[in-house]
Design a protein around this motif. Structure first.
Motif, PDB file in Angstrom:
ATOM      1  N   GLN A   1       0.835  -1.209   0.000  1.00 16.83           N
ATOM      2  CA  GLN A   1       0.000   0.000   0.000  1.00 16.83           C
ATOM      3  C   GLN A   1       0.869   1.259   0.000  1.00 16.83           C
ATOM      4  O   GLN A   1       1.932   1.278   0.620  1.00 16.83           O
TER       5      GLN A   1
ATOM      6  N   HIS B   1      -8.719   4.697   4.680  1.00 17.31           N
ATOM      7  CA  HIS B   1      -9.366   4.715   3.375  1.00 17.31           C
ATOM      8  C   HIS B   1      -8.541   3.840   2.431  1.00 17.31           C
ATOM      9  O   HIS B   1      -7.342   4.080   2.254  1.00 17.31           O
TER      10      HIS B   1
ATOM     11  N   LYS C   1      -8.506   1.673  -1.501  1.00 19.11           N
ATOM     12  CA  LYS C   1      -9.143   1.530  -2.814  1.00 19.11           C
ATOM     13  C   LYS C   1      -9.378   0.052  -3.103  1.00 19.11           C
ATOM     14  O   LYS C   1      -8.432  -0.745  -3.090  1.00 19.11           O
TER      15      LYS C   1
ATOM     16  N   PRO D   1     -11.368  -1.224  -6.113  1.00 24.52           N
ATOM     17  CA  PRO D   1     -12.202  -1.054  -7.313  1.00 24.52           C
ATOM     18  C   PRO D   1     -12.888  -2.330  -7.789  1.00 24.52           C
ATOM     19  O   PRO D   1     -13.999  -2.280  -8.328  1.00 24.52           O
TER      20      PRO D   1
ATOM     21  N   ASP E   1     -21.042  -0.428  -2.040  1.00 23.67           N
ATOM     22  CA  ASP E   1     -20.159  -1.145  -1.111  1.00 23.67           C
ATOM     23  C   ASP E   1     -20.773  -2.466  -0.646  1.00 23.67           C
ATOM     24  O   ASP E   1     -20.302  -3.079   0.309  1.00 23.67           O
TER      25      ASP E   1
ATOM     26  N   THR F   1     -16.615   7.345   2.186  1.00 26.39           N
ATOM     27  CA  THR F   1     -15.447   8.161   2.538  1.00 26.39           C
ATOM     28  C   THR F   1     -15.790   9.353   3.422  1.00 26.39           C
ATOM     29  O   THR F   1     -14.915   9.950   4.046  1.00 26.39           O
TER      30      THR F   1
ATOM     31  N   GLY G   1     -16.079   6.341  -2.678  1.00 29.46           N
ATOM     32  CA  GLY G   1     -15.388   7.196  -3.635  1.00 29.46           C
ATOM     33  C   GLY G   1     -15.575   6.693  -5.060  1.00 29.46           C
ATOM     34  O   GLY G   1     -15.769   5.486  -5.287  1.00 29.46           O
TER      35      GLY G   1
ATOM     36  N   ASP H   1     -13.453   6.232  -7.240  1.00 30.12           N
ATOM     37  CA  ASP H   1     -12.374   5.310  -7.615  1.00 30.12           C
ATOM     38  C   ASP H   1     -12.398   4.005  -6.817  1.00 30.12           C
ATOM     39  O   ASP H   1     -11.445   3.217  -6.845  1.00 30.12           O
ATOM     40  N   GLY H   2     -13.516   3.785  -6.088  1.00 27.64           N
ATOM     41  CA  GLY H   2     -13.638   2.562  -5.296  1.00 27.64           C
ATOM     42  C   GLY H   2     -13.047   2.660  -3.903  1.00 27.64           C
ATOM     43  O   GLY H   2     -12.811   1.654  -3.231  1.00 27.64           O
ATOM     44  N   THR H   3     -12.805   3.887  -3.436  1.00 26.86           N
ATOM     45  CA  THR H   3     -12.259   4.079  -2.083  1.00 26.86           C
ATOM     46  C   THR H   3     -13.362   3.939  -1.036  1.00 26.86           C
ATOM     47  O   THR H   3     -14.437   4.522  -1.163  1.00 26.86           O
TER      48      THR H   3
ATOM     49  N   GLU I   1      -9.328  -8.641  -2.793  1.00 28.17           N
ATOM     50  CA  GLU I   1      -9.474  -7.663  -3.876  1.00 28.17           C
ATOM     51  C   GLU I   1      -8.560  -8.004  -5.055  1.00 28.17           C
ATOM     52  O   GLU I   1      -8.996  -7.992  -6.222  1.00 28.17           O
TER      53      GLU I   1
END
Length: 366
Positions: free
Chosen positions: A110, A291, A293, A295, A303, A320, A328, A330-332, A363
């Protein structure tokens, strides 16, 4: 009898409403039947939100730090059901010692993450927010001002207040404009208008908005203390980084500083640890979140799948912007360990690290 009948009606529409289930049992017990009129009125305030909002899974709030023992026949069942103590004999233990731990998420592949750890705290000598009137809310804010002055000596920063005026005492020198308040909300530094929340409204927690509400933030923007939200104080550290211990150890240091200030004594229960308005936050009162990501798990724009995957991992998923907010683009998402009570503080931060590792493995396999 009216309240018992109301509980029965609520349970017809939502059998999972813990407040209605255990309220009915309690009022039909010897302890419940012999409540004095004054105590019965307080107890009704504790359970009102669960009656008004039948879809609640918990549905109750304490009005004073002593309610957990005064109405123990009710609250103990709610607490141990919610926090998973079937034997009914667990006691909370506080432990922040993370000696030897290494929770840098760079080891998990990460980059820097938005990290936040917060705790809920309430002071002895004051009602909990659900039972506070306007005058007590103002008094609490003024009681905290010398404490914020001491924090400013160490960390700098300033107090941002929503209280329109201090009544007979006069103007509020820390008053925000509407525009300044909205900027702080957008930056996730301040909390939103509580008066718009039906659950907090029914519990009396949102009453007298915006009196007694505000926050202090340090110069480095990393340390924040909310006052006048669901708990009298929400004390937090937030930072963009990779080492989870950065926010954890900084929060512990700030808590020690706050507790050392004259006139500050946090309310505790011998079984449940730190007292909070909502039974879900008892014990550590801690929420440690990041937080991340994901996606692939959120490619449908929701979610839902993430929640299904995270629940067995002991993780909660939020948008978020916090609870009931969207993820988010962007998949956050915001993830945090679900446990608060009968778990040590050091274990929560460890579970967050493990949770990130396991979630990202799922993921990346998609």
């Amino acid at each position: 009898q009216e309240l018992v009948a109301e509980c029965s009606e609520v349970l017809k529409s939502n059998p999972g409403n813990r407040c209605a289930k255990y309220c009915k049992e309690y009022l039909e017990s010897d302890d419940g039947k012999h409540l004095e009129a004054k105590d019965l009125m307080t107890f009704y305030k504790c359970v009102k939100t669960g009656m008004d909002n039948a879809d609640s899974s918990l549905g109750c709030y304490a009005m004073t730090p002593l309610d957990y023992s005064k109405f123990g026949g009710f609250f103990d069942k709610v607490v141990r059901d919610y926090h998973g103590d079937e034997a009914g004999d667990k006691k909370h233990i506080t432990d922040w010692n993370i000696e030897g731990a290494d929770y840098d998420v760079k080891k998990l592949g990460q980059d820097e993450l938005s990290m936040r750890v917060r705790v809920g705290r309430n002071l002895l000598g004051f009602n909990l927010p659900g039972e506070m009137g306007k005058e007590e809310r103002i008094k609490f804010e003024q009681n905290m001002l010398p404490a914020f002055d001491q924090l400013k000596e160490k960390y700098g920063g300033q107090v941002h207040s929503l209280t329109p005026d201090f009544g007979d005492i006069g103007a509020n020198p820390n008053l925000l404009t509407k525009e300044e308040y909205q900027k702080l909300v957008d930056a996730h530094v301040m909390f939103k208008d509580m008066d718009a929340d039906p659950y907090l409204k029914s519990a009396g927690i949102a009453s007298d908005w915006p009196y007694g509400r505000g926050c202090w933030q340090s110069d480095d923007k990393m340390r924040i203390i909310w006052f006048g939200e669901e708990d009298q104080l929400r004390i937090m550290c937030m930072k963009k980084g990779s080492d989870l211990l950065d926010v954890f150890t900084n929060l512990n240091e700030m808590l020690e500083t706050v507790e050392s200030i004259d006139g500050i004594e946090f309310a505790k229960d011998e079984n449940y640890g730190y007292v909070t308005s909502c039974p879900s936050n008892l014990g550590t009162g801690m929420r440690a979140s990041v937080h991340v990501k994901i996606p692939n798990l959120t490619k449908d724009g929701t979610d839902t799948k993430a929640k299904d995957v995270c629940k067995p991992l002991g993780l909660s998923v939020r948008g978020t912007g916090g609870e009931h907010t969207p993820i988010g683009a962007d998949g956050t998402v915001d993830i945090s360990p679900s446990a608060r009570l009968f778990i040590k503080e050091k274990e929560i931060i460890g579970k967050l690290y493990e949770g990130i590792e396991k979630l990202m493995a799922i993921e990346n396999a998609l």
